[in-house]
Design a protein around this motif. Structure first.
Motif, PDB file in Angstrom:
ATOM      1  N   LYS A  11       0.819  -1.211   0.000  1.00  0.00           N
ATOM      2  CA  LYS A  11       0.000   0.000   0.000  1.00  0.00           C
ATOM      3  C   LYS A  11       0.854   1.263   0.000  1.00  0.00           C
ATOM      4  CE  LYS A  11      -4.289   1.743   1.773  1.00  0.00           C
ATOM      5  NZ  LYS A  11      -5.425   1.545   2.638  1.00  0.00           N
ATOM      6  N   GLU A  12       2.045   1.183   0.596  1.00  0.00           N
ATOM      7  CA  GLU A  12       2.967   2.326   0.621  1.00  0.00           C
ATOM      8  C   GLU A  12       3.566   2.621  -0.747  1.00  0.00           C
ATOM      9  OE1 GLU A  12       5.902   1.181   3.501  1.00  0.00           O
ATOM     10  OE2 GLU A  12       4.500   1.336   5.190  1.00  0.00           O
ATOM     11  N   GLN A  13       3.483   1.654  -1.665  1.00  0.00           N
ATOM     12  CA  GLN A  13       4.159   1.775  -2.961  1.00  0.00           C
ATOM     13  C   GLN A  13       3.232   2.130  -4.125  1.00  0.00           C
ATOM     14  OE1 GLN A  13       7.518   1.440  -3.340  1.00  0.00           O
ATOM     15  NE2 GLN A  13       7.671   1.138  -1.129  1.00  0.00           N
ATOM     16  N   ILE A  14       1.918   1.999  -3.928  1.00  0.00           N
ATOM     17  CA  ILE A  14       1.005   2.136  -5.056  1.00  0.00           C
ATOM     18  C   ILE A  14      -0.148   3.092  -4.722  1.00  0.00           C
ATOM     19  CG2 ILE A  14       1.578  -0.140  -6.002  1.00  0.00           C
ATOM     20  CD1 ILE A  14      -0.919  -1.293  -4.704  1.00  0.00           C
ATOM     21  N   THR A  15      -0.894   3.456  -5.744  1.00  0.00           N
ATOM     22  CA  THR A  15      -2.045   4.339  -5.559  1.00  0.00           C
ATOM     23  C   THR A  15      -3.205   3.569  -4.937  1.00  0.00           C
ATOM     24  OG1 THR A  15      -2.990   3.828  -7.720  1.00  0.00           O
ATOM     25  CG2 THR A  15      -1.407   5.674  -7.619  1.00  0.00           C
ATOM     26  N   GLU A  16      -4.202   4.280  -4.450  1.00  0.00           N
ATOM     27  CA  GLU A  16      -5.384   3.629  -3.873  1.00  0.00           C
ATOM     28  C   GLU A  16      -6.117   2.796  -4.925  1.00  0.00           C
ATOM     29  OE1 GLU A  16      -8.130   2.138  -1.340  1.00  0.00           O
ATOM     30  OE2 GLU A  16      -6.274   3.179  -0.802  1.00  0.00           O
ATOM     31  N   GLN A  17      -6.228   3.306  -6.136  1.00  0.00           N
ATOM     32  CA  GLN A  17      -6.886   2.563  -7.211  1.00  0.00           C
ATOM     33  C   GLN A  17      -6.134   1.258  -7.503  1.00  0.00           C
ATOM     34  OE1 GLN A  17      -7.291   4.736 -10.891  1.00  0.00           O
ATOM     35  NE2 GLN A  17      -8.475   3.119 -11.862  1.00  0.00           N
ATOM     36  N   ARG A  18      -4.817   1.329  -7.541  1.00  0.00           N
ATOM     37  CA  ARG A  18      -4.014   0.130  -7.797  1.00  0.00           C
ATOM     38  C   ARG A  18      -4.087  -0.829  -6.601  1.00  0.00           C
ATOM     39  NH1 ARG A  18      -2.442  -2.491 -12.280  1.00  0.00           N
ATOM     40  NH2 ARG A  18      -3.120  -0.482 -13.041  1.00  0.00           N
ATOM     41  N   TYR A  19      -4.233  -0.282  -5.416  1.00  0.00           N
ATOM     42  CA  TYR A  19      -4.382  -1.120  -4.228  1.00  0.00           C
ATOM     43  C   TYR A  19      -5.685  -1.919  -4.305  1.00  0.00           C
ATOM     44  CZ  TYR A  19      -4.608  -2.545   0.676  1.00  0.00           C
ATOM     45  OH  TYR A  19      -4.694  -3.281   1.831  1.00  0.00           O
ATOM     46  N   GLN A  20      -6.758  -1.281  -4.753  1.00  0.00           N
ATOM     47  CA  GLN A  20      -8.029  -1.993  -4.915  1.00  0.00           C
ATOM     48  C   GLN A  20      -7.893  -3.098  -5.962  1.00  0.00           C
ATOM     49  OE1 GLN A  20     -10.610  -1.697  -2.808  1.00  0.00           O
ATOM     50  NE2 GLN A  20      -9.239  -0.259  -1.769  1.00  0.00           N
ATOM     51  N   HIS A  21      -7.176  -2.799  -7.034  1.00  0.00           N
ATOM     52  CA  HIS A  21      -6.881  -3.814  -8.056  1.00  0.00           C
ATOM     53  C   HIS A  21      -6.109  -4.970  -7.425  1.00  0.00           C
ATOM     54  CE1 HIS A  21      -5.126  -5.729 -11.611  1.00  0.00           C
ATOM     55  NE2 HIS A  21      -3.932  -5.453 -11.128  1.00  0.00           N
ATOM     56  N   THR A  22      -5.124  -4.656  -6.618  1.00  0.00           N
ATOM     57  CA  THR A  22      -4.304  -5.674  -5.960  1.00  0.00           C
ATOM     58  C   THR A  22      -5.150  -6.581  -5.076  1.00  0.00           C
ATOM     59  OG1 THR A  22      -2.311  -4.313  -6.057  1.00  0.00           O
ATOM     60  CG2 THR A  22      -2.375  -6.005  -4.345  1.00  0.00           C
ATOM     61  N   LEU A  23      -6.096  -5.998  -4.355  1.00  0.00           N
ATOM     62  CA  LEU A  23      -6.990  -6.806  -3.526  1.00  0.00           C
ATOM     63  C   LEU A  23      -7.816  -7.760  -4.393  1.00  0.00           C
ATOM     64  CD1 LEU A  23      -8.253  -4.143  -0.955  1.00  0.00           C
ATOM     65  CD2 LEU A  23      -6.512  -5.923  -0.586  1.00  0.00           C
ATOM     66  N   GLY A  24      -8.266  -7.279  -5.548  1.00  0.00           N
ATOM     67  CA  GLY A  24      -9.010  -8.127  -6.473  1.00  0.00           C
ATOM     68  C   GLY A  24      -8.155  -9.256  -7.029  1.00  0.00           C
ATOM     69  N   VAL A  25      -6.910  -8.948  -7.366  1.00  0.00           N
ATOM     70  CA  VAL A  25      -5.987  -9.972  -7.870  1.00  0.00           C
ATOM     71  C   VAL A  25      -5.701 -10.995  -6.772  1.00  0.00           C
ATOM     72  CG1 VAL A  25      -3.675 -10.414  -8.807  1.00  0.00           C
ATOM     73  CG2 VAL A  25      -4.967  -8.413  -9.573  1.00  0.00           C
ATOM     74  N   MET A  26      -5.541 -10.518  -5.552  1.00  0.00           N
ATOM     75  CA  MET A  26      -5.279 -11.412  -4.425  1.00  0.00           C
ATOM     76  C   MET A  26      -6.433 -12.402  -4.240  1.00  0.00           C
ATOM     77  SD  MET A  26      -4.858 -10.446  -0.400  1.00  0.00           S
ATOM     78  CE  MET A  26      -6.619 -10.083  -0.243  1.00  0.00           C
ATOM     79  N   GLU A  27      -7.640 -11.892  -4.155  1.00  0.00           N
ATOM     80  CA  GLU A  27      -8.798 -12.760  -3.946  1.00  0.00           C
ATOM     81  C   GLU A  27      -8.985 -13.732  -5.116  1.00  0.00           C
ATOM     82  OE1 GLU A  27     -10.407 -13.184  -1.199  1.00  0.00           O
ATOM     83  OE2 GLU A  27      -9.439 -11.513  -0.174  1.00  0.00           O
ATOM     84  N   THR A  28      -8.812 -13.242  -6.334  1.00  0.00           N
ATOM     85  CA  THR A  28      -8.954 -14.093  -7.514  1.00  0.00           C
ATOM     86  C   THR A  28      -7.871 -15.164  -7.538  1.00  0.00           C
ATOM     87  OG1 THR A  28      -9.940 -12.234  -8.720  1.00  0.00           O
ATOM     88  CG2 THR A  28      -9.139 -14.089 -10.042  1.00  0.00           C
ATOM     89  N   SER A  29      -6.655 -14.814  -7.169  1.00  0.00           N
ATOM     90  CA  SER A  29      -5.551 -15.785  -7.127  1.00  0.00           C
ATOM     91  C   SER A  29      -5.827 -16.896  -6.122  1.00  0.00           C
ATOM     92  CB  SER A  29      -4.229 -15.091  -6.779  1.00  0.00           C
ATOM     93  OG  SER A  29      -3.795 -14.284  -7.836  1.00  0.00           O
TER      94      SER A  29
END
Length: 191
Positions: A11-29
């Motif tokens: 979260k310290e490295q990316i934007t809030e929008q990209r963080y939401q994307h990351t959460l989606g990728v995490m759950e999908t993975s």
């Protein structure tokens, strides 16, 4: 490393929008890992860190590519590819993740590679089909993913190659090689 610590670092490295994307990728993975028999913890960690370097300055990424003797041909192609191999390097150096399977899933999540591992395929696909994605072709790949992982990766690669060609952009050779590797194996299985 646990989920909370990993998410905090990312979260310290990316934007809030990209963080939401990351959460989606995490759950999908995690869902795909459970469906296809991969380690859900490895899938979770690779997914959390897959875009770790996404917003690093291009000059920094270029320097890392050169200093770490990564494939220099990356520099010829779209800089959107750079964050994957640079991210794998930085995740190891800054977050202390040393599992080669996790690092490779991060490294190849944009281009793919010949002989992709199950974890590589899961993170590659999850990045493409996570619930926040909305573009032509994504729903068809989501449906294919429910039944056949390799065929879904092939569709993703084909869509990506067509998208780049329509925009008159160069296609990174590893992406073509990945497509050819998987399509030939798929055809072989069907014979």
């Amino acid at each position: 490393m646990n989920r909370e610590e990993a998410l905090r670092l990312v979260k310290e490295q990316i934007t809030e929008q990209r963080y939401q994307h990351t959460l989606g990728v995490m759950e999908t993975s995690i869902i795909l890992a459970k469906r296809y028999g991969a380690d859900p913890k490895k899938a979770e960690l690779a997914a959390i860190f897959h875009d770790y370097a996404k917003f690093r300055p291009k000059d920094e990424m270029k320097e890392i590519i050169l200093s770490q003797k990564m494939a220099e041909d990356l520099l010829i192609y779209n800089s959107e590819l750079w964050h994957a191999p640079v991210g794998a390097y930085l995740v190891e150096k800054e977050a202390g993740i040393t599992d080669p399977e996790i690092l490779d899933a991060i490294r190849y999540h944009t281009s793919g590679r010949v002989k992709m591992t199950l974890l590589d395929k899961i993170v590659f696909l999850a990045d493409y089909i996570e619930p926040g994605r909305a573009f032509p072709g994504v729903d068809a790949v989501r449906e294919t993913t429910k039944e056949h992982l390799d065929l879904a990766v092939i569709e993703t690669l084909r869509n990506t190659i067509f998208f780049l060609m329509k925009r008159n952009q160069a296609v990174y050779p590893d992406t073509f090689h990945t497509y050819n590797d998987l399509i030939l194996k798929f055809k072989e299985k069907m014979e």
